[in-house]
Design a protein around this motif. Structure first.
Motif, mmCIF file in Angstrom:
data_model
loop_
_atom_site.group_PDB
_atom_site.id
_atom_site.type_symbol
_atom_site.label_atom_id
_atom_site.label_comp_id
_atom_site.label_asym_id
_atom_site.label_seq_id
_atom_site.Cartn_x
_atom_site.Cartn_y
_atom_site.Cartn_z
ATOM 1 N N LYS A 87 0.834 -1.197 0.000
ATOM 2 C CA LYS A 87 0.000 0.000 0.000
ATOM 3 C C LYS A 87 0.870 1.248 0.000
ATOM 4 O O LYS A 87 1.911 1.291 0.649
ATOM 5 C CB LYS A 87 -0.912 0.037 1.239
ATOM 6 C CG LYS A 87 -2.009 -1.007 1.254
ATOM 7 C CD LYS A 87 -2.895 -0.829 2.482
ATOM 8 C CE LYS A 87 -4.062 -1.794 2.486
ATOM 9 N NZ LYS A 87 -4.926 -1.608 3.683
ATOM 10 N N HIS B 11 -0.394 4.402 -9.470
ATOM 11 C CA HIS B 11 0.237 4.278 -8.160
ATOM 12 C C HIS B 11 1.554 5.041 -8.168
ATOM 13 O O HIS B 11 2.098 5.391 -9.226
ATOM 14 C CB HIS B 11 0.471 2.807 -7.807
ATOM 15 C CG HIS B 11 1.286 2.064 -8.823
ATOM 16 N ND1 HIS B 11 2.658 2.139 -8.877
ATOM 17 C CD2 HIS B 11 0.905 1.251 -9.841
ATOM 18 C CE1 HIS B 11 3.096 1.396 -9.874
ATOM 19 N NE2 HIS B 11 2.058 0.846 -10.481
ATOM 20 N N VAL C 104 -1.524 -0.791 -3.936
ATOM 21 C CA VAL C 104 -0.728 -0.757 -5.159
ATOM 22 C C VAL C 104 -0.679 -2.133 -5.811
ATOM 23 O O VAL C 104 -0.882 -2.281 -7.014
ATOM 24 C CB VAL C 104 0.701 -0.257 -4.860
ATOM 25 C CG1 VAL C 104 1.586 -0.376 -6.096
ATOM 26 C CG2 VAL C 104 0.660 1.175 -4.359
ATOM 27 N N GLN D 57 -3.755 3.510 -0.304
ATOM 28 C CA GLN D 57 -4.064 3.016 -1.645
ATOM 29 C C GLN D 57 -3.356 1.683 -1.883
ATOM 30 O O GLN D 57 -2.142 1.562 -1.701
ATOM 31 C CB GLN D 57 -3.623 4.014 -2.713
ATOM 32 C CG GLN D 57 -3.870 3.516 -4.134
ATOM 33 C CD GLN D 57 -3.154 4.346 -5.179
ATOM 34 O OE1 GLN D 57 -2.360 5.220 -4.851
ATOM 35 N NE2 GLN D 57 -3.425 4.071 -6.444
#
Length: 354
Positions: free
Chosen positions: A277, A303, A283, A281
């Motif tokens: 992450k 990302h 990845v 978020q």
């Protein structure tokens, strides 16, 4: 055990008088579990039967803030203490968002003592709240010795107070630690982590507590680590956990780069998933298969984390040696660019770009 109201108990025994939906009770309970609190409150006003069905869901979570303490110490406490009230037995999750006021502690303590079925406790404050020498200012841990899930986002006067607070819950299974403390990064402590702990989530600041966990490490199966510049402590923890670790989440921020080191998963031979992450978020999500020497990887389309970190980390896994010479199927330039280290170790990566 949570007390059952008479109307609800009658339904469980097959008495459906006044319950004319024509649906199985199990299905009704599943539907109610999907509703928000405001809708459940409206359902509770339909009749006594609906009240008994919805009340366990409306009153499961109690949030205690500094502003609410005065109200709780007054009329609401009387409601909880009423002989016919079952609300206190329904609360299974408690959130404390401010330090308890010293002047109200005598009123709040009986309230907390009545919450006998709390299993999840979250403490979120902006200042140090727990001091073993000033118990009246602390969260009283005695009523909550059956806590299995603890989330701590606050500061402590020192390291000893932090470990004392954690160890006050001997049946702890899940711990989220976003804590800091005054004084040395780590100091001697006679406390030991609860042996029942199976899920551990620690942030960057809390990473300094890793040596304490290593002193008597429980067989943690689910681990989340917020990675800072130095991965040394994280790798020590990963190696110590060995095959007990099943799920791993690694969280990064913009200050981490591939030159800060790589992760060693060589001893984690039973990993089922590894998630990378960037802040919150996701990845990449990786699912290794040790027998077939494959890794299924889902990668986010946008990302900010170098995929070389994913490649180095997953290539450190110890896969079973093939019975016959093994060659990775050609998968184009994309595979060679993203995961060259895995390819060099004859590990097949099945990539799905989201």
């Amino acid at each position: 055990m949570v007390q059952e109201e008479p109307a609800f108990a009658a339904l469980l025994q097959g008495d459906t008088k006044g319950f004319e939906l024509g649906l199985p009770l199990e299905l009704v309970l599943d539907i109610l579990g999907l509703l928000d609190v405001s809708t459940l409150v409206k359902c509770a006003a339909v009749c006594r039967t609906w009240l008994s069905l919805t009340r366990p869901r409306v009153f499961t979570h109690l949030v205690l803030t500094e502003a609410r303490q005065t109200r709780l110490s007054g009329s609401f406490k009387d409601v909880l203490n009423h002989p016919l009230s079952t609300i206190s037995s329904l609360v299974t999750s408690l959130t404390i968002m401010d330090p308890l006021d010293r002047t109200l502690s005598s009123d709040i303590l009986p309230l907390l003592n009545s919450l006998v079925n709390v299993r999840e406790l979250e403490v979120k404050t902006e200042e140090a709240f727990y001091n073993a020498e000033e118990f009246s200012m602390s969260i009283p841990t005695q009523p909550f010795r059956s806590i299995t899930s603890l989330k701590v986002s606050t500061d402590f006067p020192d390291f000893a107070n932090l470990t004392t607070f954690i160890c006050a819950f001997p049946h702890l299974e899940s711990l989220y630690l976003d804590a800091d403390w005054a004084g040395p990064a780590i100091s001697p402590s006679t406390n030991r982590p609860p042996p029942s702990l199976r899920e551990l989530r620690i942030t960057s600041l809390a990473g300094f507590i890793i040596p304490w966990f290593l002193s008597a490490l429980p067989p943690i199966e689910d681990l989340e680590v917020f990675v800072d510049h130095d991965v040394t402590l994280s790798n020590e923890l990963l190696r110590a956990l060995g095959p007990s670790l099943r799920r791993l989440e690694l969280r990064f921020d913009e200050y981490f780069s591939g030159s800060d080191g790589s992760f060693d998963l060589s001893l984690n031979s039973r990993l089922e998933s590894v998630q990378f992450k960037f802040y919150d978020q996701v990845v990449a999500s990786c699912f290794p298969s040790f027998i077939s020497r494959e890794i299924r990887i889902r990668i986010a389309s946008n990302h900010d984390l170098p995929l070389s970190i994913v490649d180095e980390t997953m290539a450190s896994l110890s896969f079973q040696e093939p019975e016959k010479p093994y060659s990775v199927p050609a998968s184009g330039d994309t595979f060679m660019t993203l995961f060259p280290r895995c390819r060099a170790k004859s590990i097949a990566c099945i990539v799905n770009m989201k």
